[in-house]
Each structure stands twice: as structure tokens, then as C-alpha cells.
Design an enzyme around this catalytic site. Sequence first.
Site, PDB file in Angstrom:
ATOM      1  N   GLY A  23      51.419  49.109  39.525  1.00 31.46           N
ATOM      2  CA  GLY A  23      50.109  49.190  39.838  1.00 31.46           C
ATOM      3  C   GLY A  23      49.767  49.213  41.446  1.00 31.46           C
ATOM      4  O   GLY A  23      49.022  48.492  41.994  1.00 31.46           O
ATOM      5  N   ALA A  24      50.706  49.891  42.078  1.00 28.18           N
ATOM      6  CA  ALA A  24      50.734  49.900  43.553  1.00 28.18           C
ATOM      7  C   ALA A  24      50.072  51.010  44.110  1.00 28.18           C
ATOM      8  O   ALA A  24      50.068  51.377  45.246  1.00 28.18           O
ATOM      9  CB  ALA A  24      52.251  50.187  43.872  1.00 28.18           C
ATOM     10  N   ASN A  25      48.995  51.893  43.387  1.00 22.98           N
ATOM     11  CA  ASN A  25      48.303  52.969  43.938  1.00 22.98           C
ATOM     12  C   ASN A  25      47.104  52.376  44.653  1.00 22.98           C
ATOM     13  O   ASN A  25      46.146  53.277  45.109  1.00 22.98           O
ATOM     14  CB  ASN A  25      48.304  54.133  42.784  1.00 22.98           C
ATOM     15  CG  ASN A  25      47.500  53.539  41.666  1.00 22.98           C
ATOM     16  OD1 ASN A  25      46.740  52.288  41.599  1.00 22.98           O
ATOM     17  ND2 ASN A  25      47.384  54.260  40.664  1.00 22.98           N
ATOM     18  N   GLY A  27      44.434  48.686  46.203  1.00 23.44           N
ATOM     19  CA  GLY A  27      44.489  47.037  46.203  1.00 23.44           C
ATOM     20  C   GLY A  27      45.616  46.441  46.825  1.00 23.44           C
ATOM     21  O   GLY A  27      46.336  46.873  47.575  1.00 23.44           O
ATOM     22  N   ILE A  28      45.851  45.450  46.364  1.00 27.44           N
ATOM     23  CA  ILE A  28      47.113  44.575  46.937  1.00 27.44           C
ATOM     24  C   ILE A  28      48.344  45.062  46.758  1.00 27.44           C
ATOM     25  O   ILE A  28      49.332  44.917  47.501  1.00 27.44           O
ATOM     26  CB  ILE A  28      46.778  42.934  46.453  1.00 27.44           C
ATOM     27  CG1 ILE A  28      47.308  42.831  45.158  1.00 27.44           C
ATOM     28  CG2 ILE A  28      45.590  42.352  46.904  1.00 27.44           C
ATOM     29  CD1 ILE A  28      47.363  41.390  44.580  1.00 27.44           C
ATOM     30  N   GLY A  29      48.410  46.067  45.481  1.00 26.36           N
ATOM     31  CA  GLY A  29      49.623  46.472  45.332  1.00 26.36           C
ATOM     32  C   GLY A  29      50.048  47.507  46.544  1.00 26.36           C
ATOM     33  O   GLY A  29      51.199  47.617  46.795  1.00 26.36           O
ATOM     34  N   SER A 140      46.635  34.392  38.738  1.00 25.10           N
ATOM     35  CA  SER A 140      45.330  34.260  39.311  1.00 25.10           C
ATOM     36  C   SER A 140      44.827  32.574  39.059  1.00 25.10           C
ATOM     37  O   SER A 140      45.453  31.885  38.380  1.00 25.10           O
ATOM     38  CB  SER A 140      44.445  34.838  38.381  1.00 25.10           C
ATOM     39  OG  SER A 140      43.067  34.657  38.813  1.00 25.10           O
ATOM     40  N   TYR A 166      40.880  36.812  29.890  1.00 25.75           N
ATOM     41  CA  TYR A 166      41.693  37.021  31.011  1.00 25.75           C
ATOM     42  C   TYR A 166      42.392  35.772  31.473  1.00 25.75           C
ATOM     43  O   TYR A 166      43.643  35.881  31.905  1.00 25.75           O
ATOM     44  CB  TYR A 166      40.586  37.378  32.300  1.00 25.75           C
ATOM     45  CG  TYR A 166      41.430  37.715  33.696  1.00 25.75           C
ATOM     46  CD1 TYR A 166      42.183  38.680  33.479  1.00 25.75           C
ATOM     47  CD2 TYR A 166      40.826  36.766  34.694  1.00 25.75           C
ATOM     48  CE1 TYR A 166      42.739  38.942  35.024  1.00 25.75           C
ATOM     49  CE2 TYR A 166      41.722  36.881  35.785  1.00 25.75           C
ATOM     50  CZ  TYR A 166      42.272  38.059  36.150  1.00 25.75           C
ATOM     51  OH  TYR A 166      42.816  38.342  37.304  1.00 25.75           O
TER      52      TYR A 166
END
Length: 299
Positions: A23-25, A27-29, A140, A166
Amino acid sequence: MSAHKWDAGDLPDLGGRTIVVTGANSGIGLVAVRELARKGAHVVLAVRDTAKGERAAATIPGDADVRRLDLADLESVREFAGAWEDDLDVLINNAGVMAVPQTRTKDGFELQLGTNHLGPFALTNLLLPHIRDRVVTVSSTAHRTGRIDLDDLNWEHRRYQRWLAYGQSKLANLLFTLELQRRLNEAGSDLLAVAAHPGYAATNLQSHTGNALQNAFMAVSNKVIAQSDEMGALPTLYAATQDIPGDSYVGPDGFQEQRGHPTLVGRSGAAKDRETAHRLWALSEELTGVTFPLADDPG
């Protein structure tokens, strides 16, 4: 004169190290891979949308590759892991979805459980023979609202509640880390399993809940309350690079862990339940068909 607090400038030289971030595209990624690459790491952006991944990689000042990975599809997870041939120093399980409407993955899992726990569970175990340092899994503070229902993990019989689902998935992240570290220790491995959470960081996660009113509320909260995704990435970066014990949990040091600089933080009693962690692992193996690869675990 105040004491220095850890930030991305304190990252060590990472030359020669390979780090996968899911998920690195955005935000924090994306912040994490930028900072890791800036310190010399070869980073791999494991993303569902490779076109977005390539655009993200173009902003990274260093050695970056993009590979397709859809954590909501076990076939994609197996393809990603099966194509991996080299050593891997660090796996960062960062990708996730939050408070989405009830949806099923390609394999029939509740989407948040599938994306946030079962996909990373399968990916980690499939890649584990290649990993040389540690696994970081992003949880989280919402894990404190979670409850693991082993009889209905995928919300097939209960009335679906998106926030409780969640919370369950984020609690599963910490129980996974707990049990993974136990199994690594039993196998005589030096690998670490650790976890992190970003606090309340302004990322794209809050704008993809599938509820316009909820998205609007979170957009306001992001501007008023949240810290930047640059700050939100710090616990992940700390967990991925610092000398910390196995099963550590890293989060912000500010009020209620919502913002601040990285430090070791606590977790709920449910997140320390070794029996539930063991049973969740067994059920996760059954659901994914993926098992712990390093040794036969006596249980």
C-alpha cells in the site's frame, strides 16, 4: 533545552537493504518508502494499482520498484510471493481499508478482515523464508474497540458493523504479531515481528469509507485534529529500523497516542491474549491455506 525526539532524520544508513512496503502509493506508505529510499534502501512498492504505483515511485529519490499485489485476492498474494527470489530484509504490512460497507473479497472474506489481516497473514508466511530482519505490521488505536469472534470472523451471521469490523481486523494485526513472534522464538529464529500505528494521521484512508457523510466528517477532522502523514509514518519507520524487542508496538508519544514522535506504547488486554492469538492463527491458516514455514510448531 528540550531533548531531541526521534524523526526521519535519525534513520540509519540502509544501503544494501531491501524493504517491501504494501500500500505504498499514498499516505504513510508512500512517505515510508521515500524516507527509506533516501537512506539508501532498495524499496519495493507492493500495490494493487501499478499505474498509481509507478507515479508514486517517480517521486522517490532512490532505488524503487513497483510490483502488483492485491491483498484482497489470495491468488495475487501467492503470485507476488512466488515471484520473489531474493533476500528481503524487512516486510512492512502497511496496506489497509477502514470502515467500508460490507463487501467480500474474491475469496469470500469480509473485506476489512481479508485486506487488513488474512492477506498480510498469507503474504508474511509465504515470504518468511526470504526475510532476514523483521516483519512490521501496521495496526491502529482502534484495536481497542475490536473483539475477535472466532465463530463468525467474517461477519456471516452477525449484523455487520463497519467500525467494529475494522477494530476486529486491527486487533487481529496485534494478535498476529504476538503469535508470529512466539513461533519465531520456538523455531530458534532471530527474526522480529513488531507492530506500529500512526496515531491520527491525515491520509487517504479516511476518504474511502464508502459513506459520503463519514468521509466529509473525516476530511474536517484531518484538517483540525490529525497530524501529517509525514509524522504518521514515523512509528512505522522506527519499528522497521530501530533496535527494539520482538512483539514491540510503536506509536506516537502525544495525548492518547493521536500525534507525536515514535515511542513504545501499550495495547489492550485483548491484544495480549495468547490463547486467542493461537486460535486466530490456526483459523487463519485454515482460511488461507497458508502455514508457518520455518518449523513444525508443537502448539
